[in-house]
Design a protein around this motif. Structure first.
Motif, PDB file in Angstrom:
ATOM      1  N   HIS A 228      11.707  -2.372  -6.084  1.00 29.29           N
ATOM      2  CA  HIS A 228      11.621  -3.781  -6.564  1.00 29.29           C
ATOM      3  C   HIS A 228      12.284  -5.088  -5.932  1.00 29.29           C
ATOM      4  O   HIS A 228      11.492  -6.446  -6.473  1.00 29.29           O
ATOM      5  N   ASP A 229      13.598  -5.003  -5.343  1.00 28.94           N
ATOM      6  CA  ASP A 229      14.923  -6.424  -5.007  1.00 28.94           C
ATOM      7  C   ASP A 229      13.986  -6.644  -3.924  1.00 28.94           C
ATOM      8  O   ASP A 229      14.241  -7.799  -3.195  1.00 28.94           O
ATOM      9  N   ALA A 230      12.894  -5.955  -3.057  1.00 32.26           N
ATOM     10  CA  ALA A 230      12.379  -6.856  -1.877  1.00 32.26           C
ATOM     11  C   ALA A 230      11.757  -7.688  -1.764  1.00 32.26           C
ATOM     12  O   ALA A 230      11.521  -7.786  -2.993  1.00 32.26           O
ATOM     13  N   THR A 231      11.118  -7.614  -0.615  1.00 34.88           N
ATOM     14  CA  THR A 231       9.831  -8.996   0.141  1.00 34.88           C
ATOM     15  C   THR A 231       8.894  -7.925  -0.380  1.00 34.88           C
ATOM     16  O   THR A 231       8.499  -6.523  -0.322  1.00 34.88           O
ATOM     17  N   PRO A 232       7.531  -8.300  -0.539  1.00 36.02           N
ATOM     18  CA  PRO A 232       6.018  -8.235  -1.036  1.00 36.02           C
ATOM     19  C   PRO A 232       6.430  -7.210   0.889  1.00 36.02           C
ATOM     20  O   PRO A 232       5.415  -6.291  -0.003  1.00 36.02           O
ATOM     21  N   GLU A 234       8.277  -5.931   2.272  1.00 32.48           N
ATOM     22  CA  GLU A 234       9.062  -4.696   2.399  1.00 32.48           C
ATOM     23  C   GLU A 234       8.515  -3.943   1.656  1.00 32.48           C
ATOM     24  O   GLU A 234       8.529  -3.027   2.176  1.00 32.48           O
ATOM     25  N   ARG A 235       8.110  -4.003   0.694  1.00 28.87           N
ATOM     26  CA  ARG A 235       7.571  -3.160  -0.236  1.00 28.87           C
ATOM     27  C   ARG A 235       5.769  -2.598  -0.148  1.00 28.87           C
ATOM     28  O   ARG A 235       5.372  -1.485   0.296  1.00 28.87           O
ATOM     29  N   HIS A 236       5.366  -3.217   0.870  1.00 31.95           N
ATOM     30  CA  HIS A 236       4.506  -3.008   1.427  1.00 31.95           C
ATOM     31  C   HIS A 236       4.194  -2.020   2.580  1.00 31.95           C
ATOM     32  O   HIS A 236       3.619  -0.986   2.684  1.00 31.95           O
ATOM     33  N   ALA A 237       5.330  -1.740   3.020  1.00 28.60           N
ATOM     34  CA  ALA A 237       5.445  -1.048   4.430  1.00 28.60           C
ATOM     35  C   ALA A 237       5.918  -0.111   3.837  1.00 28.60           C
ATOM     36  O   ALA A 237       6.412   1.125   3.787  1.00 28.60           O
ATOM     37  N   TRP A 238       6.687   0.076   2.595  1.00 23.40           N
ATOM     38  CA  TRP A 238       7.959   1.217   2.259  1.00 23.40           C
ATOM     39  C   TRP A 238       6.361   2.422   1.771  1.00 23.40           C
ATOM     40  O   TRP A 238       6.251   3.176   1.741  1.00 23.40           O
ATOM     41  N   TRP A 239       4.773   1.331   0.831  1.00 26.21           N
ATOM     42  CA  TRP A 239       4.778   1.925   0.534  1.00 26.21           C
ATOM     43  C   TRP A 239       3.628   2.795   1.644  1.00 26.21           C
ATOM     44  O   TRP A 239       3.092   4.570   1.728  1.00 26.21           O
ATOM     45  N   VAL A 240       3.066   2.239   2.590  1.00 28.57           N
ATOM     46  CA  VAL A 240       2.378   3.039   4.061  1.00 28.57           C
ATOM     47  C   VAL A 240       3.716   3.770   4.654  1.00 28.57           C
ATOM     48  O   VAL A 240       2.479   4.388   4.955  1.00 28.57           O
ATOM     49  N   GLY A 241       4.861   3.582   4.269  1.00 31.97           N
ATOM     50  CA  GLY A 241       5.648   4.826   5.040  1.00 31.97           C
ATOM     51  C   GLY A 241       5.815   6.161   4.033  1.00 31.97           C
ATOM     52  O   GLY A 241       6.586   6.724   4.682  1.00 31.97           O
ATOM     53  N   LEU A 242       5.122   5.781   2.830  1.00 33.46           N
ATOM     54  CA  LEU A 242       5.223   7.064   1.802  1.00 33.46           C
ATOM     55  C   LEU A 242       4.157   8.424   2.264  1.00 33.46           C
ATOM     56  O   LEU A 242       3.059   8.115   2.991  1.00 33.46           O
ATOM     57  N   THR A 243       4.380   9.196   2.117  1.00 35.25           N
ATOM     58  CA  THR A 243       3.754  10.442   2.383  1.00 35.25           C
ATOM     59  C   THR A 243       2.606  10.784   1.241  1.00 35.25           C
ATOM     60  O   THR A 243       2.523  10.391   0.474  1.00 35.25           O
ATOM     61  N   LEU A 251       1.872   7.115  -8.150  1.00 41.94           N
ATOM     62  CA  LEU A 251       1.018   6.542  -9.151  1.00 41.94           C
ATOM     63  C   LEU A 251       0.702   7.591 -10.706  1.00 41.94           C
ATOM     64  O   LEU A 251       0.482   6.980 -11.767  1.00 41.94           O
ATOM     65  N   ALA A 252       1.233   8.504 -10.327  1.00 34.89           N
ATOM     66  CA  ALA A 252       0.959   8.887 -11.619  1.00 34.89           C
ATOM     67  C   ALA A 252       2.299   9.169 -12.657  1.00 34.89           C
ATOM     68  O   ALA A 252       1.976   9.070 -14.258  1.00 34.89           O
ATOM     69  N   ALA A 253       3.014   8.795 -12.196  1.00 37.16           N
ATOM     70  CA  ALA A 253       4.262   8.748 -12.596  1.00 37.16           C
ATOM     71  C   ALA A 253       4.569   7.487 -13.507  1.00 37.16           C
ATOM     72  O   ALA A 253       5.384   7.031 -14.743  1.00 37.16           O
ATOM     73  N   TYR A 254       4.395   6.234 -12.429  1.00 38.14           N
ATOM     74  CA  TYR A 254       4.893   4.963 -12.397  1.00 38.14           C
ATOM     75  C   TYR A 254       3.825   3.985 -12.095  1.00 38.14           C
ATOM     76  O   TYR A 254       3.828   3.238 -11.667  1.00 38.14           O
ATOM     77  N   PRO A 255       2.533   4.221 -13.061  1.00 32.52           N
ATOM     78  CA  PRO A 255       1.359   2.962 -12.753  1.00 32.52           C
ATOM     79  C   PRO A 255       1.717   2.095 -13.002  1.00 32.52           C
ATOM     80  O   PRO A 255       1.044   1.107 -12.597  1.00 32.52           O
ATOM     81  N   ASP A 256       2.507   1.382 -14.512  1.00 30.16           N
ATOM     82  CA  ASP A 256       2.954   0.313 -14.177  1.00 30.16           C
ATOM     83  C   ASP A 256       3.679  -0.361 -13.596  1.00 30.16           C
ATOM     84  O   ASP A 256       3.698  -1.049 -13.599  1.00 30.16           O
ATOM     85  N   ARG A 257       5.073   0.624 -13.116  1.00 34.14           N
ATOM     86  CA  ARG A 257       5.127  -0.327 -12.067  1.00 34.14           C
ATOM     87  C   ARG A 257       4.755  -0.199 -10.551  1.00 34.14           C
ATOM     88  O   ARG A 257       4.543  -1.310  -9.736  1.00 34.14           O
ATOM     89  N   ILE A 258       3.902   0.140  -9.928  1.00 34.11           N
ATOM     90  CA  ILE A 258       2.961   0.439  -8.776  1.00 34.11           C
ATOM     91  C   ILE A 258       1.952  -1.006  -9.444  1.00 34.11           C
ATOM     92  O   ILE A 258       1.790  -1.949  -7.775  1.00 34.11           O
ATOM     93  N   GLY A 259       1.347  -0.531 -10.539  1.00 29.49           N
ATOM     94  CA  GLY A 259       0.300  -1.558 -10.655  1.00 29.49           C
ATOM     95  C   GLY A 259       0.579  -3.136 -10.191  1.00 29.49           C
ATOM     96  O   GLY A 259       0.064  -3.881  -9.982  1.00 29.49           O
ATOM     97  N   ASN A 260       1.816  -3.342 -11.309  1.00 31.64           N
ATOM     98  CA  ASN A 260       2.342  -4.779 -11.196  1.00 31.64           C
ATOM     99  C   ASN A 260       3.344  -5.172 -10.026  1.00 31.64           C
ATOM    100  O   ASN A 260       3.773  -6.201 -10.007  1.00 31.64           O
TER     101      ASN A 260
END
Length: 596
Positions: A228-232, A234-243, A251-260
């Motif tokens: 949450h405290d990263a730059t956009p 950095e967040r994009h890089a985090w998401w790309v790096g996930l399996t 997506l299943a547990a935190y659609p509210d956080r990931i979607g926003n």
């Protein structure tokens, strides 16, 4: 042994891999439901609408929509089960590691750990009188070490404290594991569907409660890793790096956080927010307070539009943000902002909130802009961005005091984050990005330009129906005055609001208000939030806009001139076309109008 019956031996032998295997099974089931829902929404429904008409076809469409809704619920609940089981395994494995470390220490020290968790240690140390080492003993958690004291004065057995520490660690791991087991058992018991083939709003309300419970339990497993405290970027890089498995769980547990979360790809945010939309509808269903009723109407209208059959030429609809925070949040894109060369984002203004009016009228403005822009360049997307709390003026012009700067400053920061996210996810090497501010939204946009390095990646700025932007010169907006464009309808009263100084002095002057007002603003070009963007002194390019209906006419009072800038059909086609040319990167084609 604990009161739950769990022993350290049982904890040690627990096969958390079986829990993770079960989680994978639920995940696979959820993915199958999601794929089936996608086939219904993207293929069956569209094909049926395109080829069949009549009562039977309408009935089939209704049944398919219900099936799609059921599958969406299956996907949501399977995802929650998957996350719950994985989170359970994650927490239990942590206690297994604590236990294993304690048992390893016991082996190294040649202590004996008994079935009840007590720890026996041998004689060690030196006696002060008879030379014999102090005898060993047994330590148990919650009590003092048990040993037989030898005759004579003795020094403490150095093993006693170590044994006590091991006994406490063993007991602590078992107690924590028992608490984890009890906590997750309660969550799993509530993750069950009602009987029947329909998924009514009441079921989604239960699903919203289920999701809240799982999120609360899975904090250490998933939530705390969301940047949450990263730059956009950095967040994009985090998401790309996930399996892929990790992405599915988020997506299943935190659609509210990931979607926003700004920086997450648009297709991912859309998928998350469509699921979260159903959870929000379920959450607000049945509440009777004014805010909930108002927001529920807005959510339902957005949901209706997402499920409606697209008309020929309509761009795809992406739900980039949805929340019941404050006055509500909703961000909708017409066209994919990650693949489009031209991306425009429109900030609405005064009295805007997540309600039915916003869902119908403000979204239509973005939709109309997208259609007009795509007529010029098909690689275009237009966004309606309600990512802040706009001022709510309910008592007419006497409530101008609510139009301060605070909400604009807060909204400007949020808008900059959103645009930074678009810049991070857009696949084009140099996308053309346009920020549009309408009414108080132009003040919010002005605030955004003054924070940090300005609005990131924006090439052009459009201000329509503006009461001022907080700066007095177009060049102060950070994109060059030749890239600042203004639409101001002659009968739009908001573009002629008096400056704060004029309003204050006019109120004090009484019958001499007009004279004092003119003295306060000798150039007659100051508005509530600074210099009139349509004035010569401001220095922007003013494009043609229809004058709009009079404020007062034989038909009564009307402020419609303030809301027609985007409307090509029966509203202000000249303004709408000019906005589209700018949004498409063809500003040289606009029709200009002289400044005020």
């Amino acid at each position: 042994m604990t009161s739950s019956g769990l022993t350290w031996a049982a904890l040690r032998e627990l096969r958390c891999g079986e829990l993770e295997g079960a989680a994978d099974g639920w995940g696979a089931a959820g993915n199958r439901a999601d794929a089936a829902r996608d086939r219904i929404d993207q293929h069956l429904l569209n094909g049926l609408r395109d080829t069949q008409q009549g009562e039977a076809a309408a009935s089939a469409v209704a049944r398919l929509r219900q099936l799609s809704r059921n599958l969406q619920y299956v996907y949501t609940e399977c995802g929650l089960l998957r996350t719950t089981l994985n989170s359970l395994a994650h927490e239990l494995k942590a206690q297994q590691r604590v236990l294993a470390a304690a048992l390893d220490d016991a082996v190294t020290l040649k202590f004996i750990v008994h079935a009840d968790g007590s720890v026996t240690y041998p004689a060690a140390g030196e006696a002060l009188v008879d030379g014999l080492p102090p005898q060993g003993g047994t330590a148990s958690s919650g009590g003092l070490p048990v040993f037989v004291a030898p005759s004579g004065l003795i020094a403490p057995n150095p093993h006693a404290a170590k044994a006590q520490d091991i006994a406490d660690r063993v007991a602590g791991a078992v107690r924590a594991a028992a608490e984890i087991d009890w906590r997750y058992a309660g969550i799993l018991r509530r993750l069950k569907a009602e009987e029947g083939l329909k998924v009514p709003d009441s079921t989604w309300k239960d699903a919203a409660g289920d999701a809240a419970a799982v999120r609360g339990a899975a904090g250490a497993y998933l939530r705390n890793a969301i940047p949450h405290d990263a730059t956009p970027a950095e967040r994009h890089a985090w998401w790309v790096g996930l399996t892929q498995e990790q992405r599915e769980e988020y997506l299943a547990a935190y659609p509210d956080r990931i979607g926003n979360l700004d920086g997450i790809p648009a297709v991912v945010r859309d998928a998350a927010n469509r699921d979260n939309l159903q959870l929000l509808i379920g959450k607000l269903e049945g509440r009777d307070d004014e805010k909930s009723v108002t927001q529920l109407a807005g959510l339902r209208e957005i949901d209706r539009q997402l499920g409606a059959a697209p008309k020929p030429g309509d761009p795809p609809m992406f739900l980039l943000g949805i929340s019941d925070e404050g006055n509500g949040r909703a961000i909708v894109s017409y066209g994919n902002p990650d693949t489009s060369r031209n991306v425009s984002a429109y900030i609405p203004g005064l009295n805007t909130a997540l309600d039915e009016e916003f869902a119908k009228n403000d979204l239509k403005r973005a939709h109309d802009t997208a259609i007009a822009t795509r007529d010029i360049d098909l690689s275009s997307a237009a966004i309606a961005w309600l990512g802040y709390d706009a001022p709510q003026m309910l008592d007419g012009m006497d409530s101008l005091a609510v139009m301060g700067d605070e909400k604009a400053e807060t909204g400007g920061r949020a808008f900059n984050g959103f645009i930074s996210g678009l810049a991070a996810t857009n696949a084009n090497e140099d996308p053309h990005m346009v920020a549009i501010g309408h009414s108080y939204g132009s003040r919010t946009l002005g605030a955004a330009t003054q924070q940090g390095d300005g609005v990131p990646g924006v090439d052009d700025i459009i201000l329509v129906g503006s009461p001022g932007v907080g700066v007095d010169r177009a060049e102060d907006l950070g994109v060059g005055k030749e890239h600042v464009f203004v639409g101001a309808a002659e009968n739009d009263v908001v573009t002629k609001l008096p400056s704060k100084q004029q309003a204050t002095l006019g109120a004090l002057a009484g019958p001499f208000a007009y004279v004092v007002g003119d003295i306060a603003d000798l150039g007659d070009d100051d508005l509530w939030f600074g210099k009139d963007p349509a004035s010569q002194a401001f220095g922007a390019t003013r494009f043609q806009a229809d004058e709009g209906p009079y404020l007062v006419s034989p038909r009564g009072f009307s402020i419609d001139a303030h809301s027609r800038y985007f409307d090509r059909d029966g509203g202000d086609p000249a303004s709408a076309d000019n906005i589209a040319f700018i949004a498409a990167g063809k500003s040289h084609n606009i029709k200009v109008e002289g400044p005020r």
